[in-house]
Enzyme design. Structure first.
Site, PDB file in Angstrom:
ATOM      1  N   TRP A  95       8.859   5.947 -12.213  1.00 19.71           N
ATOM      2  CA  TRP A  95       9.863   4.950 -12.547  1.00 19.71           C
ATOM      3  C   TRP A  95      11.139   5.685 -12.974  1.00 19.71           C
ATOM      4  CZ3 TRP A  95       6.910   0.729 -15.843  1.00 19.71           C
ATOM      5  CH2 TRP A  95       5.950   0.132 -15.022  1.00 19.71           C
ATOM      6  N   ASN A 135      -1.958  -8.739  -9.911  1.00 19.32           N
ATOM      7  CA  ASN A 135      -1.740  -7.334  -9.563  1.00 19.32           C
ATOM      8  C   ASN A 135      -2.033  -6.477 -10.779  1.00 19.32           C
ATOM      9  OD1 ASN A 135      -0.500  -5.234  -7.613  1.00 19.32           O
ATOM     10  ND2 ASN A 135       0.576  -4.851  -9.536  1.00 19.32           N
ATOM     11  N   GLU A 136      -3.032  -5.594 -10.652  1.00 20.58           N
ATOM     12  CA  GLU A 136      -3.365  -4.632 -11.703  1.00 20.58           C
ATOM     13  C   GLU A 136      -3.546  -5.319 -13.056  1.00 20.58           C
ATOM     14  OE1 GLU A 136      -1.359  -0.629  -9.798  1.00 20.58           O
ATOM     15  OE2 GLU A 136      -0.259  -1.678 -11.366  1.00 20.58           O
ATOM     16  N   GLU A 174      -3.352   0.726  -2.945  1.00 29.23           N
ATOM     17  CA  GLU A 174      -2.159   1.572  -3.034  1.00 29.23           C
ATOM     18  C   GLU A 174      -2.612   3.027  -3.023  1.00 29.23           C
ATOM     19  OE1 GLU A 174       0.253   0.614  -6.420  1.00 29.23           O
ATOM     20  OE2 GLU A 174       0.170  -1.548  -6.057  1.00 29.23           O
ATOM     21  N   GLU A 231      11.428   1.152  -9.808  1.00 25.20           N
ATOM     22  CA  GLU A 231      10.634   2.048  -8.981  1.00 25.20           C
ATOM     23  C   GLU A 231      11.442   2.711  -7.868  1.00 25.20           C
ATOM     24  OE1 GLU A 231       6.153   0.246  -9.611  1.00 25.20           O
ATOM     25  OE2 GLU A 231       7.157  -0.134  -7.706  1.00 25.20           O
ATOM     26  N   ARG A 263       7.489  -6.782 -15.998  1.00 26.01           N
ATOM     27  CA  ARG A 263       6.361  -7.487 -15.407  1.00 26.01           C
ATOM     28  C   ARG A 263       5.243  -7.519 -16.436  1.00 26.01           C
ATOM     29  NH1 ARG A 263       3.766  -3.308 -10.860  1.00 26.01           N
ATOM     30  NH2 ARG A 263       3.012  -1.735 -12.321  1.00 26.01           N
TER      31      ARG A 263
END
Length: 684
Positions: free
Chosen positions: A323, A150-151, A315, A365, A112
């Site tokens: 991970w 996201n992030e 979160e 994950e 990602r």
């Protein structure tokens, strides 16, 4: 006008990925979420290829079903724009969207965040998918808000694609206007780096000595990355606001090379954060003395609060984390998940979502555990979440909208953070001193804020605090010095550490005696300085009020020379060739005072200064606490809530001189009281 994090009730929820699970499981999942006390779910942030399986072909059936079903169960939905994970068809057709490393290696599809923010094609495709989603779900009664991407800047916060070099060049042209001004700002005359054509200008690239770019170029690089990231997010925020004006907009994370304050001010209704307290435990420096462990995560939450006084935790850690090949965090012990939840709430969260509902059975994950394990059977984490759900359903209304209170603030700024990534003569010192001051304040139950100084900061904002600690601001403009002087003249107390004030905004050293722009404030000059390492043995400081109580003069020593009669020497060096020379000074200025500490702070030195300033816990008159309990206060118009968090596995005995009521249980408490291990009280 910005929308509230939570208007009617405390929002407790969970991250959910319907695309990971058979549709026949959704009904039971949603039912159990509601039974647990959840009111909100997040989904969609990694589902681009489901929304758009091929370019220009959009399908919403899966998420229509998932969102409609959630709505029927009374659950609100936060929908993420899926731009953190571009699909394979996109990167294959448009390889220019891919990010490139400093060494020139193109990062490929398979994980990602493998894209760059500068690619015009990627921005076009991101705008298109955001527009499609906003048009389709902008009026859906079950969708309450949006998470952009996201992030941002997680995993990687450097970008060296051809598009990035071009965008950086344009950014510099807008900033400086001419090559002459660029060459001056970058000190390009040094080592014959002067540019004669804009085509010669790039982001930092490999040099004969690895990772050794021009330091002023490296500082501008970080500024560019931040502006470019905000511009990327703005494209989506503008589209969503136009199509979905009744839904709020946020984004999550707190990562490098991004001015999150500017982004939040300009784009977001409120900021969101991903809270994993065990990161601070597993990454503790093995040489650190007296570490705070997971309690130190409160320092990160204080940074989040500086961006958005009331925020969302998108979160919240709910289980073991990691991970397949990294980040192997152990399982929270019974009570720790609840403790961490209230840690977030104590610092300003009005919405908390756990990550995640059920642990993934595939992908990187598979060990980043959620509330439910793979087997989907009842477990203690789900039961603990249900307890929190019951508590917040009953008490959350009294919490939302209240804000954290503090009379001490630790100052930071992005220029020094970014310059300090490269400059080892001041960068590492800021992080150590922040941590050590926070530890000293925490153990004496003195809540503190983090305040980021910027061009728009006013003296009124600073005047809320009795004490400001600005540990090592190597970069300091004269304008910032004037602002800080206004604060001091009105009665504020300001504390500097070594390496203060000797650089301008470009990162050039002033041709002035140190501490440069802060010299008048401090009333001292730096006679000499040295790094403490190698042949320079560790030194000590002897405090005037207690000469026998030596504290370490860590990492760097500024040997001070008193310039003004208003300066008092508070401590001297106790060893080395500068023994007896001033190490700590206090300058009485106007109604306030300015301290200069000539080394890098440690907890013992910070504690000494706290004592000299007569700082006390705001609850001192009615509450006695052991050091392992954190105290945090949230204040509203009609209520004051005192959060007590026991980070020890063992019971902690507290003493109340006045009766208080625990908001979570309704229990009246006075006198001696034993908090359970990992226990929480919210006293009103």
């Amino acid at each position: 006008m910005k929308k509230l994090v939570a208007a009617d009730r405390f929002e407790l929820g969970v991250c959910y990925y319907p695309e990971h699970w058979p549709e026949e499981m959704w009904e039971d999942d949603y039912r159990r979420m509601v039974e647990t006390g959840f009111t909100i779910v997040r989904m969609g942030e990694f589902a681009w290829s489901i929304f758009e399986p091929e370019e220009g072909v959009y399908q919403f059936e899966l998420f229509d079903l998932a969102i409609d079903l959630a709505y029927r169960h009374g659950l609100k939905v936060v929908l993420g724009t899926p731009t953190a994970t571009p699909p394979a068809w996109l990167t294959e057709r448009y390889p220019e969207v891919l990010n490139v490393t400093y060494e020139g290696v193109t990062l490929q599809h398979g994980m990602r965040r493998h894209y760059n923010y500068s690619s015009p094609k990627y921005r076009e495709l991101c705008a298109r998918i955001a527009a499609q989603l906003a048009a389709h779900y902008g009026n859906h009664p079950g969708v309450t808000g949006w998470q952009i991407d996201n992030e941002l800047n997680c995993e990687i916060s450097e970008f060296y694609s051809e598009s990035d070099h071009k965008s950086f060049r344009k950014w510099l042209q807008d900033k400086y206007g001419s090559l002459e001004k660029l060459n001056e700002a970058w000190g390009a005359v040094f080592w014959n780096q002067s540019y004669t054509n804009w085509s010669q200008v790039f982001l930092p690239r490999p040099t004969p000595v690895p990772r050794q770019p021009n330091p002023h170029q490296a500082l501008d690089e970080k500024r560019f990355i931040s502006d470019n990231t905000i511009s990327f997010a703005k494209n989506q925020a503008d589209i969503i606001r136009a199509a979905a004006p009744d839904q709020w907009v946020t984004t999550n994370g707190l990562f490098g090379h991004l001015d999150s304050h500017q982004m939040s001010d300009e784009l977001l209704d409120f900021f969101s954060y991903d809270s994993y307290p065990q990161f601070s435990s597993i990454h503790t420096d093995p040489g650190e003395r007296n570490p705070l462990g997971d309690r130190s995560w409160s320092l990160s939450l204080s940074v989040v609060r500086s961006i958005s006084p009331n925020f969302c935790i998108m979160e919240q850690q709910s289980g073991p984390g990691g991970w397949v090949n990294r980040m192997d965090m152990p399982s929270p012990k019974p009570g720790q998940m609840r403790l961490w939840t209230y840690q977030s709430i104590a610092h300003g969260a009005d919405m908390v979502l756990y990550f995640r509902w059920r642990t993934a059975t595939m992908g990187n994950e598979i060990y980043w555990h959620g509330l439910n394990d793979y087997h989907n059977q009842p477990n203690r984490r789900v039961r603990e979440a249900a307890r929190i759900g019951q508590e917040l359903a009953a008490s959350g209304q009294e919490i939302i909208g209240t804000r954290a209170e503090a009379t001490v603030a630790i100052l930071r700024d992005y220029d020094n953070e970014w310059d300090g990534e490269y400059d080892v003569w001041h960068g590492p010192f800021m992080w150590q001193s922040n941590k050590e001051w926070f530890k000293a304040l925490q153990r004496q139950h003195i809540p503190s804020d983090i305040v980021y100084l910027g061009g728009a900061t006013t003296v009124e904002e600073l005047a809320r605090y009795q004490v400001l600690v600005y540990p090592h601001p190597a970069i300091m403009t004269d304008e910032t010095a004037v602002l800080l002087d206004e604060y001091v003249q009105q009665g504020g107390k300001l504390i500097f550490g070594c390496r203060t004030g000797y650089k301008d905004k470009r990162g050039h050293c002033y041709m002035r005696p140190f501490p440069g722009a802060a010299r008048q404030l401090c009333g001292v000059t730096v006679e000499e300085f040295t790094v403490v390492k190698g042949t320079r043995r560790p030194t000590f400081i002897s405090w005037t009020e207690a000469p026998e109580a030596l504290t370490g003069a860590d990492a760097f020593n500024d040997i001070l020379h008193v310039e003004e009669d208003s300066v008092e020497v508070m401590a001297t060096y106790a060893s080395d060739y500068y023994k007896g020379k001033p190490a700590v000074t206090r300058n009485l200025r106007g109604k306030g005072e300015v301290w200069y500490y000539g080394a890098v702070f440690n907890e013992e030195a910070a504690t000494r200064i706290i004592g000299a300033l007569n700082l006390r816990s705001p609850a001192e008159h009615w509450l006695e606490l052991p050091s392992e309990v954190e105290l945090q206060i949230r204040q509203g118009e009609s209520a004051s809530l005192t959060f007590l968090l026991n980070y020890s596995e063992e019971p902690a005995v507290i003493s109340l001189k006045e009766q208080r009521t625990d908001l979570l249980t309704g229990e009246s408490i006075s006198g001696t009281y034993s908090m359970e291990g990992f226990g929480v009280l919210v006293l009103k």
